[in-house]
Design an enzyme around this catalytic site. Structure first.
Site, PDB file in Angstrom:
ATOM      1  N   ILE A  30      -7.882   3.537   2.188  1.00 26.17           N
ATOM      2  CA  ILE A  30      -7.182   4.341   3.202  1.00 26.17           C
ATOM      3  C   ILE A  30      -5.869   4.846   2.592  1.00 26.17           C
ATOM      4  O   ILE A  30      -5.224   4.122   1.844  1.00 26.17           O
ATOM      5  CB  ILE A  30      -6.842   3.433   4.411  1.00 26.17           C
ATOM      6  N   LEU A  31      -5.500   6.086   2.911  1.00 20.46           N
ATOM      7  CA  LEU A  31      -4.209   6.604   2.448  1.00 20.46           C
ATOM      8  C   LEU A  31      -3.161   6.439   3.555  1.00 20.46           C
ATOM      9  O   LEU A  31      -3.464   6.619   4.731  1.00 20.46           O
ATOM     10  CB  LEU A  31      -4.342   8.077   2.065  1.00 20.46           C
TER      11      LEU A  31
ATOM     12  N   GLY B 212      -7.095   7.672   9.385  1.00 21.48           N
ATOM     13  CA  GLY B 212      -8.244   6.886   9.818  1.00 21.48           C
ATOM     14  C   GLY B 212      -9.306   6.752   8.743  1.00 21.48           C
ATOM     15  O   GLY B 212      -9.175   7.272   7.636  1.00 21.48           O
TER      16      GLY B 212
ATOM     17  N   ASP C 113     -12.499   8.078   7.678  1.00 22.77           N
ATOM     18  CA  ASP C 113     -13.426   9.211   7.813  1.00 22.77           C
ATOM     19  C   ASP C 113     -13.285   9.910   9.168  1.00 22.77           C
ATOM     20  O   ASP C 113     -14.275  10.245   9.813  1.00 22.77           O
ATOM     21  CB  ASP C 113     -14.881   8.732   7.605  1.00 22.77           C
TER      22      ASP C 113
ATOM     23  N   ASP D 249      -7.057  12.093   7.229  1.00 20.53           N
ATOM     24  CA  ASP D 249      -5.891  11.587   7.959  1.00 20.53           C
ATOM     25  C   ASP D 249      -5.832  10.080   7.740  1.00 20.53           C
ATOM     26  O   ASP D 249      -6.473   9.565   6.833  1.00 20.53           O
ATOM     27  CB  ASP D 249      -5.946  12.003   9.436  1.00 20.53           C
TER      28      ASP D 249
ATOM     29  N   HIS E 251     -18.163  12.802   2.531  1.00 19.36           N
ATOM     30  CA  HIS E 251     -18.715  11.588   3.143  1.00 19.36           C
ATOM     31  C   HIS E 251     -20.214  11.772   3.389  1.00 19.36           C
ATOM     32  O   HIS E 251     -20.635  12.824   3.889  1.00 19.36           O
ATOM     33  CB  HIS E 251     -17.994  11.299   4.463  1.00 19.36           C
TER      34      HIS E 251
ATOM     35  N   ARG F 230       0.822  -1.215   0.000  1.00 20.74           N
ATOM     36  CA  ARG F 230       0.000   0.000   0.000  1.00 20.74           C
ATOM     37  C   ARG F 230       0.864   1.277   0.000  1.00 20.74           C
ATOM     38  O   ARG F 230       0.593   2.220  -0.732  1.00 20.74           O
ATOM     39  CB  ARG F 230      -0.876  -0.036   1.253  1.00 20.74           C
TER      40      ARG F 230
ATOM     41  N   ASN G   2     -12.035  15.018   1.798  1.00 22.05           N
ATOM     42  CA  ASN G   2     -12.927  13.915   1.424  1.00 22.05           C
ATOM     43  C   ASN G   2     -14.371  14.360   1.632  1.00 22.05           C
ATOM     44  O   ASN G   2     -14.655  15.181   2.498  1.00 22.05           O
ATOM     45  CB  ASN G   2     -12.645  12.715   2.338  1.00 22.05           C
TER      46      ASN G   2
HETATM   47  C1  GRF Z   1     -20.346   9.488  -2.334  1.00 24.33           C
HETATM   48  O1  GRF Z   1     -21.526   9.285  -1.626  1.00 24.33           O
HETATM   49  C2  GRF Z   1     -19.251   9.906  -1.393  1.00 24.33           C
HETATM   50  O2  GRF Z   1     -19.688  10.691  -0.342  1.00 24.33           O
HETATM   51  C3  GRF Z   1     -18.763   8.589  -0.869  1.00 24.33           C
HETATM   52  O3  GRF Z   1     -18.810   7.721  -1.981  1.00 24.33           O
HETATM   53  C4  GRF Z   1     -19.818   8.177  -2.893  1.00 24.33           C
HETATM   54  C5  GRF Z   1     -19.124   8.344  -4.209  1.00 24.33           C
HETATM   55  O4  GRF Z   1     -19.991   8.628  -5.270  1.00 24.33           O
HETATM   56  N1  GRF Z   1     -17.451   8.728  -0.277  1.00 24.33           N
HETATM   57  P1  GRF Z   1     -19.411   9.105  -6.671  1.00 24.33           P
HETATM   58  O5  GRF Z   1     -18.366   8.097  -7.136  1.00 24.33           O
HETATM   59  O6  GRF Z   1     -18.825  10.479  -6.506  1.00 24.33           O
HETATM   60  O7  GRF Z   1     -20.605   9.103  -7.593  1.00 24.33           O
END
Ligand code: GRF
Length: 177
Positions: free
Chosen positions: A84-85, A135, A137, A133, A101, A57, A99
């Site tokens: 994960i990065l 983790g 999210d 980071d 979420h 990774r 990111n």
């Molecule tokens: C989104 O709901 C984002 O929040 C989550 O994964 C989904 C990705 O959708 N991390 P897309 O590939 O941008 O259509």
């Protein structure tokens, strides 16, 4: 200039492109991600960095960070990136990785946030844009917007609509800094 990491359909990437933001490179963890097709159609450079080709990774992340830097990327946006990065990547873009979420973090982290909110029976969930980071999210929140769960049949659609508005606005602001 912006680099976007993707793994899936890329609707959030599309929102960034449609907003006219300076996306110069799109990196995917999967070669079959539809997001790559969206990037190609927009004339943006693409590459796939899968664990099949780079099983360690940290090595994969190092190669991916170098590719982004070679394209002049200064801000990295995770838009449906499902991995994960590791520090070799995070250390190259300090406080320059964000990111999106589909929940009000720290509630419902992980890959099934919308289903988890429905299963938990909460009234309100939402969208979070946060710094990344090591983790899952867990990085500092930049902005959140609540979304009512009901009507549940349209929750996913309404959450994505908020993502597609919120992510470009945050990215635009970060680009201006
Ligand atoms: C989104 O709901 C984002 O929040 C989550 O994964 C989904 C990705 O959708 N991390 P897309 O590939 O941008 O259509």
């Amino acid at each position: 200039m912006i680099g976007v990491l993707v793994s899936g359909s890329g609707s959030n990437l599309q929102a960034l492109l449609d907003a006219g933001l300076p996306v110069v490179a799109v990196a995917s963890s999967r070669k079959d991600a539809f997001a790559l097709e969206r990037a190609r159609r927009a004339g943006v450079a693409t590459a796939t960095f899968s664990l099949d080709c780079h099983p360690v990774r940290e090595e994969r992340d190092l190669v991916m960070a170098t590719w982004l830097e070679e394209h002049g990327v200064e801000l990295v946006v995770l838009a449906g990136y499902m991995q994960i990065l590791t520090p070799p990547f995070l250390d190259r873009f300090p406080e320059r990785i964000v990111n999106v979420h589909p929940s009000l973090l720290p509630a419902f982290p992980g890959a099934h946030a919308i289903d988890d909110a429905l299963a938990a029976g909460v009234d309100t969930t939402g969208v979070t844009v946060h710094y990344v980071d090591e983790g899952v999210d867990t990085g500092p929140v930049i902005v959140q917007e609540p979304v009512p769960v009901e009507p549940a049949a349209t929750l996913e659609e309404r959450i994505h609509a908020v993502e597609h508005r919120l992510l470009p606005s945050v990215v635009e602001e970060l680009c201006a800094r």
